[in-house]
Write a protein that holds these residues in place. Structure first.
Motif, short mmCIF file in Angstrom:
data_model
loop_
_atom_site.label_atom_id
_atom_site.label_comp_id
_atom_site.label_asym_id
_atom_site.label_seq_id
_atom_site.Cartn_x
_atom_site.Cartn_y
_atom_site.Cartn_z
N ALA A 265 -3.16 -2.17 -8.72
CA ALA A 265 -4.27 -1.37 -9.24
C ALA A 265 -4.04 0.08 -8.84
N GLN A 266 -4.38 0.99 -9.72
CA GLN A 266 -4.21 2.42 -9.46
C GLN A 266 -5.54 3.13 -9.70
N PRO A 267 -5.91 4.06 -8.82
CA PRO A 267 -7.19 4.74 -8.96
C PRO A 267 -7.27 5.64 -10.19
N SER A 268 -6.13 5.90 -10.82
CA SER A 268 -6.16 6.64 -12.08
C SER A 268 -6.65 5.76 -13.24
N GLY A 269 -6.99 4.51 -12.96
CA GLY A 269 -7.62 3.67 -13.98
C GLY A 269 -6.70 2.67 -14.64
N PHE A 270 -5.64 2.27 -13.94
CA PHE A 270 -4.73 1.28 -14.48
C PHE A 270 -4.74 0.01 -13.65
N ARG B 14 0.86 -1.18 0.00
CA ARG B 14 0.00 0.00 0.00
C ARG B 14 0.89 1.23 0.00
N PRO C 213 -3.57 15.34 -0.38
CA PRO C 213 -3.33 13.97 -0.86
C PRO C 213 -3.10 13.97 -2.38
N LEU C 214 -2.08 13.22 -2.82
CA LEU C 214 -1.78 13.15 -4.25
C LEU C 214 -2.19 11.80 -4.85
N HIS C 215 -1.53 10.74 -4.38
CA HIS C 215 -1.69 9.46 -5.08
C HIS C 215 -1.82 8.34 -4.06
N VAL C 216 -2.54 7.30 -4.43
CA VAL C 216 -2.51 6.04 -3.70
C VAL C 216 -2.42 4.92 -4.73
N GLU C 217 -1.87 3.79 -4.33
CA GLU C 217 -1.90 2.59 -5.15
C GLU C 217 -1.77 1.40 -4.22
N SER C 218 -2.15 0.23 -4.71
CA SER C 218 -2.09 -0.96 -3.86
C SER C 218 -1.97 -2.20 -4.73
#
Lengths: 159, 159
Positions: free
Chosen positions: A84-89, A52, A63-68
């Motif tokens: 998975a990335q919330p930017s759609g990847f 995470r 807040p800028l970015h999160v990924e997991s």
């Protein structure tokens, strides 16, 4: 660390909570500095590390970015990382640990219809007892693979 | 709920922490019952929901599964869900909310070389004030799309 799944032993330095700072750059954006928290944890008995990450602007703390995702042993000593990335990847990486350097590249990078055109990523992590350094290179928007993120993190020691 | 990103308003019932029980089945396995915790949260100011899930065996409480991802608005009122699974999958779903039923199907399901051959997933979530019910159908190992998971979750009320 004695409870770490045996299949993850060679990545034992990665396991833990990390905090530090990083810098982002790319031809399409103004360079930016960020604050970051990262966690690699091994759920009891499971042959993978849960990953995470969160970043905040170094300027105004927004807040800028999160990924997991999950890092797991692959075939013939390789490592697989699904993310998975919330930017759609979504990303599948494959790579190897050489000494203390874990280098992984995307073998799959799939995007939702509304996501930006990112087409390849390479992540290089340098593991240490107290420090974790990483670099992310990105091929996107028809720009060739080049440095996008660099960060230096310190292990969060728990008392 | 007043801080929810406006783009997520139609999914406001989904936001929160959930606990409950479920049942898994498939032609290749013995049916099993599980305990589950799910969270859909909206990081401040961000146009997506972060999703996390964990399950444990109802028999002996050992950890079974985790997954994580992000649910985000897509084109023309659709929803996109990106997800990573430690079993070696990444998934992109597309779908729609109709009344209180959110149905999404994989448009991309990519696997690492060591992952099982899962080829299609469909998720149907029925939203309520106090309850969240979901069903996951799976096409895998050359078996046609069919029910794999069903669960009934209750909202965790925070005091």
């Amino acid at each position: 660390m004695s409870d770490l799944h045996p299949g993850l032993a060679s990545l034992h330095l990665l396991v833990g909570d990390w905090r530090g700072t990083g810098r982002g750059e790319y031809p399409t954006i103004a360079p930016f500095d960020y604050r970051e928290e990262v966690s690699f944890s091994n759920p009891p008995g499971k042959p993978f590390l849960a990953y995470r990450q969160m970043t905040w602007s170094a300027v105004d703390d927004r807040p800028l970015h999160v990924e997991s995702g999950y890092l797991r042993p692959g075939e013939r000593g390789s490592w697989e990382w699904v993310m998975a990335q919330p930017s759609g990847f979504v990303e599948i990486y494959a790579g190897h640990l050489t000494g203390r350097t874990l280098m992984l590249e995307t073998t799959t990078l799939a995007r939702t219809p509304t996501a930006k055109k990112v087409t390849h990523l390479r992540r290089v992590l340098t593991l240490g007892e107290a420090d974790l350094v990483y670099e992310v290179e990105m091929e996107a928007l028809d720009h060739p693979l080049q440095r996008h993120l660099t960060a230096q993190l310190q292990r969060v020691v728990k008392y």
